[in-house]
Structures are given as structure tokens and as C-alpha cells.
Write an enzyme that holds these catalytic residues in place. Structure first.
Site, PDB file in Angstrom:
ATOM      1  N   LYS A   1       0.835  -1.205   0.000  1.00 22.64           N
ATOM      2  CA  LYS A   1       0.000   0.000   0.000  1.00 22.64           C
ATOM      3  C   LYS A   1       0.874   1.261   0.000  1.00 22.64           C
ATOM      4  O   LYS A   1       2.099   1.170   0.204  1.00 22.64           O
ATOM      5  CB  LYS A   1      -0.917  -0.039   1.224  1.00 22.64           C
ATOM      6  CG  LYS A   1      -1.885  -1.238   1.216  1.00 22.64           C
ATOM      7  CD  LYS A   1      -2.792  -1.219   2.439  1.00 22.64           C
ATOM      8  CE  LYS A   1      -3.811  -2.342   2.395  1.00 22.64           C
ATOM      9  NZ  LYS A   1      -4.739  -2.295   3.542  1.00 22.64           N
TER      10      LYS A   1
ATOM     11  N   TYR B   1     -12.862  -2.374  -2.633  1.00 22.54           N
ATOM     12  CA  TYR B   1     -13.333  -2.429  -1.246  1.00 22.54           C
ATOM     13  C   TYR B   1     -14.859  -2.352  -1.143  1.00 22.54           C
ATOM     14  O   TYR B   1     -15.375  -1.937  -0.115  1.00 22.54           O
ATOM     15  CB  TYR B   1     -12.683  -1.306  -0.430  1.00 22.54           C
ATOM     16  CG  TYR B   1     -11.221  -1.564  -0.116  1.00 22.54           C
ATOM     17  CD1 TYR B   1     -10.829  -2.694   0.607  1.00 22.54           C
ATOM     18  CD2 TYR B   1     -10.221  -0.682  -0.522  1.00 22.54           C
ATOM     19  CE1 TYR B   1      -9.493  -2.932   0.901  1.00 22.54           C
ATOM     20  CE2 TYR B   1      -8.876  -0.913  -0.221  1.00 22.54           C
ATOM     21  CZ  TYR B   1      -8.522  -2.053   0.493  1.00 22.54           C
ATOM     22  OH  TYR B   1      -7.201  -2.286   0.800  1.00 22.54           O
TER      23      TYR B   1
ATOM     24  N   ASN C   1      -1.760  -0.305   7.409  1.00 20.90           N
ATOM     25  CA  ASN C   1      -1.226  -1.667   7.582  1.00 20.90           C
ATOM     26  C   ASN C   1      -0.388  -2.164   6.401  1.00 20.90           C
ATOM     27  O   ASN C   1      -0.203  -3.364   6.233  1.00 20.90           O
ATOM     28  CB  ASN C   1      -2.360  -2.652   7.922  1.00 20.90           C
ATOM     29  CG  ASN C   1      -3.411  -2.744   6.855  1.00 20.90           C
ATOM     30  OD1 ASN C   1      -3.461  -1.922   5.949  1.00 20.90           O
ATOM     31  ND2 ASN C   1      -4.275  -3.736   6.951  1.00 20.90           N
TER      32      ASN C   1
ATOM     33  N   HIS D   1      -1.837  -5.391   1.361  1.00 21.35           N
ATOM     34  CA  HIS D   1      -3.127  -6.040   1.112  1.00 21.35           C
ATOM     35  C   HIS D   1      -2.897  -7.446   0.589  1.00 21.35           C
ATOM     36  O   HIS D   1      -1.989  -7.675  -0.203  1.00 21.35           O
ATOM     37  CB  HIS D   1      -3.941  -5.271   0.055  1.00 21.35           C
ATOM     38  CG  HIS D   1      -5.063  -6.102  -0.505  1.00 21.35           C
ATOM     39  ND1 HIS D   1      -6.233  -6.313   0.192  1.00 21.35           N
ATOM     40  CD2 HIS D   1      -5.152  -6.851  -1.639  1.00 21.35           C
ATOM     41  CE1 HIS D   1      -7.013  -7.126  -0.519  1.00 21.35           C
ATOM     42  NE2 HIS D   1      -6.383  -7.467  -1.625  1.00 21.35           N
TER      43      HIS D   1
ATOM     44  N   GLU E   1     -10.066 -10.032  -7.791  1.00 19.52           N
ATOM     45  CA  GLU E   1      -9.114  -8.902  -7.675  1.00 19.52           C
ATOM     46  C   GLU E   1      -8.075  -8.932  -8.795  1.00 19.52           C
ATOM     47  O   GLU E   1      -7.756  -7.898  -9.378  1.00 19.52           O
ATOM     48  CB  GLU E   1      -8.404  -8.944  -6.317  1.00 19.52           C
ATOM     49  CG  GLU E   1      -9.314  -8.561  -5.174  1.00 19.52           C
ATOM     50  CD  GLU E   1      -8.690  -8.825  -3.805  1.00 19.52           C
ATOM     51  OE1 GLU E   1      -7.467  -9.066  -3.729  1.00 19.52           O
ATOM     52  OE2 GLU E   1      -9.427  -8.791  -2.806  1.00 19.52           O
TER      53      GLU E   1
HETATM   54  P1  IDP Z   1      -8.084  -7.297   5.186  1.00 14.65           P
HETATM   55  O1  IDP Z   1      -7.304  -6.231   4.444  1.00 14.65           O
HETATM   56  O2  IDP Z   1      -7.250  -7.965   6.221  1.00 14.65           O
HETATM   57  O3  IDP Z   1      -8.798  -8.254   4.288  1.00 14.65           O
HETATM   58  P2  IDP Z   1     -10.605  -5.964   5.643  1.00 14.65           P
HETATM   59  O4  IDP Z   1     -11.516  -6.119   6.798  1.00 14.65           O
HETATM   60  O5  IDP Z   1     -11.040  -6.508   4.312  1.00 14.65           O
HETATM   61  O6  IDP Z   1      -9.195  -6.547   6.039  1.00 14.65           O
HETATM   62  O7  IDP Z   1     -10.290  -4.424   5.508  1.00 14.65           O
HETATM   63  C1  IDP Z   1      -9.662  -3.906   4.364  1.00 14.65           C
HETATM   64  C2  IDP Z   1      -8.738  -2.809   4.785  1.00 14.65           C
HETATM   65  O8  IDP Z   1      -9.491  -1.784   5.389  1.00 14.65           O
HETATM   66  C3  IDP Z   1      -7.688  -3.188   5.823  1.00 14.65           C
HETATM   67  O9  IDP Z   1      -6.556  -3.794   5.271  1.00 14.65           O
HETATM   68  C4  IDP Z   1      -7.362  -1.832   6.417  1.00 14.65           C
HETATM   69  O10 IDP Z   1      -6.469  -1.105   5.565  1.00 14.65           O
HETATM   70  C5  IDP Z   1      -8.713  -1.141   6.393  1.00 14.65           C
HETATM   71  N1  IDP Z   1      -9.417  -1.271   7.656  1.00 14.65           N
HETATM   72  C6  IDP Z   1     -10.012  -2.361   8.183  1.00 14.65           C
HETATM   73  N2  IDP Z   1     -10.561  -2.103   9.381  1.00 14.65           N
HETATM   74  C7  IDP Z   1     -10.298  -0.795   9.610  1.00 14.65           C
HETATM   75  C8  IDP Z   1     -10.614   0.089  10.712  1.00 14.65           C
HETATM   76  O11 IDP Z   1     -11.230  -0.295  11.707  1.00 14.65           O
HETATM   77  N3  IDP Z   1     -10.169   1.375  10.597  1.00 14.65           N
HETATM   78  C9  IDP Z   1      -9.492   1.823   9.506  1.00 14.65           C
HETATM   79  N4  IDP Z   1      -9.181   1.046   8.469  1.00 14.65           N
HETATM   80  C10 IDP Z   1      -9.576  -0.247   8.515  1.00 14.65           C
HETATM   81 MG    MG Z   2     -10.423  -8.057   3.017  1.00 17.55          MG
END
Ligand code: IDP
Ligand code: MG
Length: 163
Positions: free
Chosen positions: A23, A63, A126, A129, A140
Site C-alpha cells: 500500500k 473495497y 497496515n 493487502h 481482484e
Molecule cells: P483485510 O485487508 O485484512 O482483508 P478488511 O476487513 O477486508 O481486512 O479491511 C480492508 C482494509 O481496510 C484493511 O486492510 C485496512 O487497511 C482497512 N481497515 C479495516 N478495518 C479498519 C478500521 O477499523 N479502521 C481503519 N481502516 C480499517
Molecule cells: Mg479483506
């Protein structure tokens, strides 16, 4: 056909692919090399990679399942804020294994000795992805890559990685 070759071909036939993206924060923090190293050293095979600034439309689609979340707008803005390194990696159980390597989504803190555990503090920054299932990986890969951008080849290390 010799038995070992037959076994190997069987494994490769069940090989999966995953979409991985470093990212914008991972790119800006100079963590592209470290994240690629995890996948290379594990033995997975890189079949596609590009350096792009993803459009907001692509990110909103990517997303879409999170469109009702409170962080959706901020997430799209964050992902659009700079270039990303989009990749496709291939290997046996690559989706499940990668999710472990990545560290799984965990707002309360990431597991140590995972990419997120080693490099991140907050879920909203984080750095990486990874598709969460084989089905979402296929979807994707189809929206991030044209078929011609993926390369079909056999790694010379394959026989040393699979028995
Ligand atoms: P994943 O990336 O582990 O599959 P998802 O729940 O699909 O997790 O969420 C996608 C992305 O959304 C996460 O990688 C993160 O960047 C962001 N995200 C998820 N939960 C939160 C949150 O509570 N606050 C802010 N960003 C979030
Ligand atoms: Mg996800």
C-alpha cells in the site's frame, strides 16, 4: 511419466494465485523490498507485478464489501494517496498461507513475526493487502491486471520447493 514428475504436476495443477499489494504507506516507508522478500523466501512464485497509483474507481470497487463501514472514505483516500506495488503470487495454498504471513486484520494489534506484526501499529496504516479467499483473489486479479500482464513460467527452484 515418472512418479515424481506426476506428483509435481499434480501440485502445480492445484496451485492458487493471490493478489498482494504494498500500500502507499509501505511504498513511502521503503518496505517494498522487505515484503517481497517474505514471499520470495517462502518459495512462492511471482507471476505479475506493477507500480501504479490506483484510481478511486478501482479502489471503490476493490473495497465494495466495506462500502457501509465508517472508514470506507478514508480507506479509499489512503489507498489513492500514492503509488502501490500490485503483485500476483502463485503457489500451493498461497491464499491461506499469505494471510498468516501478512498477520490477519486485527485492530487490537498484529501478531508478532508477521509482516503487519513487524512493520505496523494501526489497522488503518497496515502497509499490505492480500486477498482473503481464492474467489476474491480471482476477482481482484481480474480487476487489477490484464491477462497479458501475468506471466506463465516455471521457476527453476520449483523442484527444490515441492517434493
Ligand atoms: P483485510 O485487508 O485484512 O482483508 P478488511 O476487513 O477486508 O481486512 O479491511 C480492508 C482494509 O481496510 C484493511 O486492510 C485496512 O487497511 C482497512 N481497515 C479495516 N478495518 C479498519 C478500521 O477499523 N479502521 C481503519 N481502516 C480499517
Ligand atoms: Mg479483506
Amino acid at each position: 511419466m515418472d512418479v515424481e514428475l506426476e506428483q509435481l504436476e499434480g501440485i502445480m495443477a492445484t496451485c492458487e494465485r493471490i493478489s498482494i499489494a504494498v500500500k502507499p504507506d509501505g511504498v513511502q516507508r521503503g518496505l517494498v523490498g522487505d515484503t517481497i522478500e517474505h514471499f520470495e523466501q517462502k518459495g512462492f512464485c511471482l507471476v505479475g507485478m506493477k507500480f501504479i497509483q490506483a484510481s478511486e474507481d478501482l479502489l471503490k470497487e476493490h473495497y465494495i464489501d466495506l462500502k457501509d463501514s465508517s472508514f470506507f472514505t478514508g480507506l479509499v483516500k489512503y489507498m489513492h494517496s500514492g503509488p502501490v506495488v500490485a503483485m500476483v503470487w502463485e503457489g500451493l495454498n498461497v491464499v491461506k498461507t499469505s494471510r498468516v504471513v501478512l498477520g490477519e486484520t486485527n485492530p487490537a494489534g498484529f501478531k508478532p513475526e508477521t509482516i503487519c506484526g513487524d512493520f505496523c501499529i494501526q489497522v488503518g496504516r497496515n502497509i499490505i493487502h492480500g486477498s482473503d479467499s481464492v474467489e476474491s483473489a480471482e476477482k481482484e486479479i481480474g480487476s487489477w491486471f490484464y491477462p497479458g500482464e501475468l506471466v506463465d513460467y516455471k521457476s527453476c527452484a520449483q523442484n527444490w520447493i515441492y517434493e
